[in-house]
Design an enzyme around this catalytic site. Structure first.
Site, PDB file in Angstrom:
ATOM      1  N   CYS A 108       0.844  -1.198   0.000  1.00 53.38           N
ATOM      2  CA  CYS A 108       0.000   0.000   0.000  1.00 53.38           C
ATOM      3  C   CYS A 108       0.878   1.246   0.000  1.00 53.38           C
ATOM      4  O   CYS A 108       0.490   2.283   0.542  1.00 53.38           O
ATOM      5  CB  CYS A 108      -0.919   0.004   1.221  1.00 53.38           C
ATOM      6  SG  CYS A 108      -2.133  -1.323   1.234  1.00 53.38           S
TER       7      CYS A 108
ATOM      8  N   GLU B  44      -0.850   2.956 -13.514  1.00 54.85           N
ATOM      9  CA  GLU B  44      -2.159   3.339 -12.988  1.00 54.85           C
ATOM     10  C   GLU B  44      -2.866   4.242 -13.990  1.00 54.85           C
ATOM     11  O   GLU B  44      -2.236   5.127 -14.566  1.00 54.85           O
ATOM     12  CB  GLU B  44      -2.003   4.038 -11.638  1.00 54.85           C
ATOM     13  CG  GLU B  44      -1.408   3.125 -10.571  1.00 54.85           C
ATOM     14  CD  GLU B  44      -1.316   3.766  -9.190  1.00 54.85           C
ATOM     15  OE1 GLU B  44      -1.847   4.883  -9.030  1.00 54.85           O
ATOM     16  OE2 GLU B  44      -0.746   3.147  -8.287  1.00 54.85           O
TER      17      GLU B  44
ATOM     18  N   HIS C 269      -6.294   3.500  -5.083  1.00 60.79           N
ATOM     19  CA  HIS C 269      -5.446   4.214  -4.137  1.00 60.79           C
ATOM     20  C   HIS C 269      -6.131   5.522  -3.719  1.00 60.79           C
ATOM     21  O   HIS C 269      -5.678   6.622  -4.029  1.00 60.79           O
ATOM     22  CB  HIS C 269      -4.085   4.504  -4.787  1.00 60.79           C
ATOM     23  CG  HIS C 269      -3.042   4.956  -3.810  1.00 60.79           C
ATOM     24  ND1 HIS C 269      -2.593   4.171  -2.783  1.00 60.79           N
ATOM     25  CD2 HIS C 269      -2.346   6.117  -3.713  1.00 60.79           C
ATOM     26  CE1 HIS C 269      -1.666   4.823  -2.092  1.00 60.79           C
ATOM     27  NE2 HIS C 269      -1.513   6.005  -2.639  1.00 60.79           N
TER      28      HIS C 269
ATOM     29  N   ARG D 159       3.787   2.307  -2.889  1.00 59.30           N
ATOM     30  CA  ARG D 159       3.932   2.854  -4.240  1.00 59.30           C
ATOM     31  C   ARG D 159       4.039   1.711  -5.234  1.00 59.30           C
ATOM     32  O   ARG D 159       4.626   0.671  -4.952  1.00 59.30           O
ATOM     33  CB  ARG D 159       5.198   3.729  -4.354  1.00 59.30           C
ATOM     34  CG  ARG D 159       5.137   5.034  -3.580  1.00 59.30           C
ATOM     35  CD  ARG D 159       4.163   6.017  -4.219  1.00 59.30           C
ATOM     36  NE  ARG D 159       4.179   7.309  -3.547  1.00 59.30           N
ATOM     37  CZ  ARG D 159       3.384   7.650  -2.540  1.00 59.30           C
ATOM     38  NH1 ARG D 159       2.529   6.751  -2.067  1.00 59.30           N
ATOM     39  NH2 ARG D 159       3.447   8.855  -2.008  1.00 59.30           N
TER      40      ARG D 159
ATOM     41  N   GLY E 213      -7.484   6.064  -0.317  1.00 61.24           N
ATOM     42  CA  GLY E 213      -7.775   5.936   1.103  1.00 61.24           C
ATOM     43  C   GLY E 213      -8.157   7.247   1.766  1.00 61.24           C
ATOM     44  O   GLY E 213      -8.900   7.255   2.753  1.00 61.24           O
ATOM     45  N   ALA E 214      -7.660   8.385   1.240  1.00 63.01           N
ATOM     46  CA  ALA E 214      -7.971   9.680   1.850  1.00 63.01           C
ATOM     47  C   ALA E 214      -9.297  10.251   1.356  1.00 63.01           C
ATOM     48  O   ALA E 214      -9.771  11.257   1.885  1.00 63.01           O
ATOM     49  CB  ALA E 214      -6.850  10.680   1.561  1.00 63.01           C
TER      50      ALA E 214
END
Length: 425
Positions: A107, A138, A160, A109, A162-163
């Site tokens: 989790c 990506e 990616h 890079r 999560g925030a």
């Protein structure tokens, strides 16, 4: 550390706990360690740039050799930045080293691990499961190895983001507003809301010293690595009348109150291992998070009018670097440890220590020439009575690790390292 040292022991009748290996014990890795221990896991960490005292405070066992840690861990999780050093760090060879039946999590890079090798390990049953939210390319492509039908039931893939939750966005907005109010009141604030100094207010000469300080930090990291110990502290002494002048109001130096040159030194010190994400705003914060003590002082200079005199202290040694800017505006590194020299801090540098005897420099030059590596400049430092010398060669091409190893062995160098210094700020 031998493999036998990594195996924990359990009391008779007590079930052995799962072993968690954390690669990279920075801010996130440290939080993972706390949660791993809370779940009763035996937590180990591989991070040569974190002191043992920090690991002890977290209740984490230190792994000195990554392969040994991989061979004994039940769960491996990666928390390092993507840099030239870490790119592809879990390649096919190291993935084959991982204990059979283990789980691998990335989790951090994309590009840190060989995704095709992960697929092969899953297909062969060597890995029990893989989870990741970052990928080499990506967004994730449709033919990604982890999406293949024969392994997808043992893979967890997420975006990616999560925030990007309501809670996280609300917390960020609240922190930004609170810090802005603190900054406007002139009170210390926890997070950076602006640059720690105003670069455009510095004179041309001070800007040159700022660039010099960053390169001294980069040199400091490479010299610290030679001691094979994590960095514990650093000191920056600004010597000369230039540094007695006030650059600007101190309000922008809260909460650290460091001069721009010390901040630039910390940026150089950290960016070698942590990549482009290290900027002037977060460099002091990152140093503090890693337990690096920072000392700053001013003083008088003797040989040169103004110098930056920096020392990096590790668990196993120290390194000192002194630099100046001449009256003509030329940057120079004038001292490394106990050796005085005249090094232009620019571009690619081959730095080594050798026995002070005839033929050494000639052998190095011949070997570099055979590898099509051109020497652009040369600086030599000698210490009378020691029988040793220190040399710095400015070169036009990158050196491979194999060539460095050959130089160390065939020319009988005490140590050798390659450094890439920065042209810009």
């Amino acid at each position: 550390m031998g493999q036998e040292e990594l195996h924990g022991t359990s009391a008779p009748g007590e079930e052995a706990s799962e072993r968690l290996l954390i690669i990279g014990l920075g801010k996130i890795g440290s939080q993972v360690a706390i949660r791993g221990r809370a779940f009763g896991m035996e937590v180990w960490a591989f991070d040569p740039y974190v002191s043992k005292s920090k690991m002890d405070n977290l209740g984490v066992n230190q792994v000195e050799n990554l392969e040994d840690g991989l061979a004994t861990a039940d769960v491996v999780t990666i928390h390092v930045p993507l840099t030239d050093e870490t790119k592809g760090m879990l390649d096919d060879r190291r993935i084959r080293t991982i204990k059979r039946g283990a789980y691998l999590i990335n989790c951090a890079r994309g590009g840190l691990l060989d995704e095709e090798a992960c697929y092969e390990a899953l297909r062969d049953g060597r890995l029990q499961g893989v989870a990741m939210d970052v990928y080499g390319e990506e967004p994730i492509r449709r033919d990604h190895p982890m999406l293949r039908e024969d392994v997808r039931n043992r893979v967890v893939l997420t975006p990616h983001i999560g925030a990007n939750t309501f809670e996280a966005q609300s917390a960020v907005a609240k922190i930004a507003a609170q810090n802005l109010l603190l900054a406007l009141r002139g009170e210390p604030y926890e997070h950076a809301v602006n640059l720690p100094f105003m670069k455009h207010r510095l004179s041309d000469q001070k800007k040159l010293f700022l660039a010099l300080a960053r390169n001294l930090g980069i040199l400091g990291t490479h010299l610290a690595d030679l001691t094979r110990g994590a960095i514990r502290s650093c000191s920056v002494v600004l010597r000369g009348p230039l540094f007695q002048e006030e650059d600007e109001p101190i309000r922008f130096e809260v909460p650290f109150r460091l001069k721009p040159y010390t901040v630039a030194f910390l940026k150089g010190l950290l960016e070698v291992r942590h990549g482009a994400e290290v900027n002037y705003m977060i460099a002091p914060l990152m140093a503090r998070e890693r337990g690096i003590e920072i000392e700053e002082g001013t003083g008088e200079s003797n040989t040169y009018r103004n110098v930056i005199d920096a020392t990096v202290v590790t668990e196993k040694g120290s390194a000192r670097i002194v630099g100046t800017v001449t009256e003509e505006g030329r940057q120079r590194v004038v001292r490394i440890n106990d050796y005085w020299l005249d090094l232009i801090p620019s571009g690619k540098i081959l730095l080594f220590q050798n026995h002070d005897r005839p033929g050494v420099i000639g052998k190095v030059g011949t070997m570099l020439g055979s590898a099509n590596v051109n020497i652009a400049n040369f600086a030599l430092g000698r210490k009378n009575g020691s029988g040793l010398a220190l040399a710095a060669l400015q070169i036009d091409q990158d050196l491979s690790e194999d060539l460095l190893k050959t130089l160390r062995e065939d020319v009988d160098l005490i140590w050798a390292t390659s450094v890439s210094l920065k042209e810009d700020l």
